[in-house]
Design a protein around this motif. Sequence first.
Motif, PDB file in Angstrom:
ATOM      1  N   HIS B 181      28.788  20.337   4.450  1.00 54.61           N
ATOM      2  CA  HIS B 181      29.022  19.777   3.131  1.00 54.61           C
ATOM      3  C   HIS B 181      27.739  19.771   2.311  1.00 54.61           C
ATOM      4  N   LEU B 184      27.078  23.119   0.760  1.00 58.29           N
ATOM      5  CA  LEU B 184      27.953  23.340  -0.389  1.00 58.29           C
ATOM      6  C   LEU B 184      27.465  22.518  -1.578  1.00 58.29           C
ATOM      7  N   ASP B 185      27.031  21.302  -1.316  1.00 57.58           N
ATOM      8  CA  ASP B 185      26.506  20.450  -2.388  1.00 57.58           C
ATOM      9  C   ASP B 185      25.270  21.080  -3.023  1.00 57.58           C
ATOM     10  N   HIS B 188      26.200  23.555  -5.326  1.00 58.57           N
ATOM     11  CA  HIS B 188      26.739  22.873  -6.497  1.00 58.57           C
ATOM     12  C   HIS B 188      25.622  22.455  -7.443  1.00 58.57           C
ATOM     13  N   THR B 189      24.522  21.906  -6.868  1.00 53.06           N
ATOM     14  CA  THR B 189      23.414  21.476  -7.727  1.00 53.06           C
ATOM     15  C   THR B 189      22.747  22.665  -8.385  1.00 53.06           C
ATOM     16  N   TYR B 190      22.803  23.847  -7.753  1.00 53.59           N
ATOM     17  CA  TYR B 190      22.309  25.059  -8.396  1.00 53.59           C
ATOM     18  C   TYR B 190      23.263  25.520  -9.492  1.00 53.59           C
ATOM     19  N   SER B 191      24.373  24.821  -9.640  1.00 56.28           N
ATOM     20  CA  SER B 191      25.500  25.197 -10.506  1.00 56.28           C
ATOM     21  C   SER B 191      25.932  26.642 -10.237  1.00 56.28           C
ATOM     22  N   SER B 193      28.448  29.570  -9.250  1.00 52.75           N
ATOM     23  CA  SER B 193      29.881  29.766  -9.460  1.00 52.75           C
ATOM     24  C   SER B 193      30.554  29.937  -8.106  1.00 52.75           C
ATOM     25  N   ARG B 194      31.906  29.902  -8.117  1.00 50.67           N
ATOM     26  CA  ARG B 194      32.672  30.069  -6.886  1.00 50.67           C
ATOM     27  C   ARG B 194      32.304  31.377  -6.207  1.00 50.67           C
ATOM     28  N   THR B 197      28.826  31.161  -4.631  1.00 51.51           N
ATOM     29  CA  THR B 197      28.896  30.375  -3.402  1.00 51.51           C
ATOM     30  C   THR B 197      29.479  31.219  -2.287  1.00 51.51           C
TER      31      THR B 197
END
Lengths: 283, 287
Positions: B181, B184-185, B188-191, B193-194, B197
């Motif tokens: 997790h 993945l977070d 996310h903080t790097y913004s 995209s799907r 990722t």
Amino acid sequence: MSWGWLIFALAFWAGAYALNVWLANSRYSDTRAVRLGVPVIFGITILVVWQGLVRGLNVPMVILPAPTDIWLRIIASVPTLWEDFVQTFVKGALTGYVIGCSAAVITAILIDRSKFLQRGLLPVGNFIAALPIVGTAPILVMWFGFDWQSKAAVVVVMVFFPMLVNTVEGLAASTRMQQDLMATYSASYPQTLRKLRLPAAMPFIFNGLKITTTLALIGAIVAEFFGSPIKGMGFRISTEVGRLRLDMVWAEIAVAALAGSAFYGAVALIEKGVTFWHPSQRG
Amino acid sequence: MKSIVPILTVVAAIVVIWYGAAVWMNSQWALDQAGRAEVELSFGELVTDTLSQERPRLPAPHQVVAELWDSTVGKSITSKRSLVFHGWITLSATLLGFAFGTGMGILLAVGIVHSRAMDMGVMPWAIASQTIPILAIAPMIIVVLSSLGVTGIIPKAIISAYLSFFPVVVGMVKGLRSPAHMDLDLMHTYSASRNQTFWKLRMPASMPYLFASLKVGIAAALVGTIVGELPTGAIRGLGARMLSGSYYGQTVQIWSALIAAAILAALLVGIIGIIQRNTLKRMGMAQ
């Protein structure tokens, strides 16, 4: 070609898909009913689309029978299916499974005290477990005759090595600390084995038992392709394919699928009772 | 490398047991022959006879090795009696099916990871399908496709694709879900995209799982091809060699086809193992 069936199948598929997407993304998606319902809807969709395509495109019976044809065939030939099931599953697969798995567990316990044998047998066992053992079927059929004994022999050979590897791994699963504790109790080797190491090995043993359920059924069915008396699931599949009675073949396959899943489920249920202490079972 | 001695000991023990079993299982026939000819066999003669029969119940290892050597090196590879010829037929169908099955499996796994509806609907079936003896439908696929006019390599490849498909789906889904997790977070903080990722985190993280299921998949694909060769009337391929051997009581032929299949399986799994080790090492994930 009849457009009614095709449009119905397409509409049903679209509806079911939309329903599933909605269910999966709704706020009920974690409830038990939805978790069970979504795969069931998916399964029903496949059956309905299958039926619709076969009827709509007028696919002949010798290529793909519709689910309803298969169901009618199952109903009409229960005695034959039962006889085949007993011959292949109960006599062939189950006997071989019990003999092979117990032989593997006993072997694992016997070689447990010799590090030398373990280091030699494990790589060889791992190697043999990856081989196409089904190929021994013609040889074993030649040795043990056409009846279920040869099928049980194939199953024994197929399940032995995966089971051996898993059990040896399991017997090594108890930690140093736990074994030291047994030593401070001045427990003998058999006592340590019975009270600590075998129970600790159970998750591994059951993992092996679960993997080998499928192997057992495959071995028994494929061995019948090489010769069998005039009953048995593999025999029925290969002869009815030759006569192009595909509804009977699919009926046999349905029985085999059901037997395989039930077998696996039964072993998983026993596992739940035996390894109730293991984290993976306490959820 | 300290396992070499134990392994060699075990292999040597297997060979010794094999010789013993060959003498024991073939002696009946030898004694019958001698009884009919009314000659008394000494123990030495009995052993030599059991180890050199034409159609033994259990061929001795050196007979199998001789047959293997004869039918791989001794025959030209285009000959119908060459095991290289039959092995290539089996191998090509296996590889074609394996490539196809693996590709489909990875695609489905990607779909499952990205769509909740597919995950909940398809995944239970993919897992349940592993408890089903899929191999049982092999004869039907062959016959139905040949009645549609599709013969040769394709039907066998379909069976092996089908068999390698499910292990890859299950393993790949597990692999694509393996990032913690926290990782993945971080994406996310790097913004991210799907898409980013997926390519930069999920895909690399899934590699160990992918290779583990590739090994299972290729072994299953080979078994699928061999079984797929059984109902075609035993013409070409290792499975056909076994079946024709069992029809005509040519035990040495069955055993050499079996050993050839075993060598093929070991090679295929070994090659994937080497690719796995190199890939993981280059990715910095070597254990």
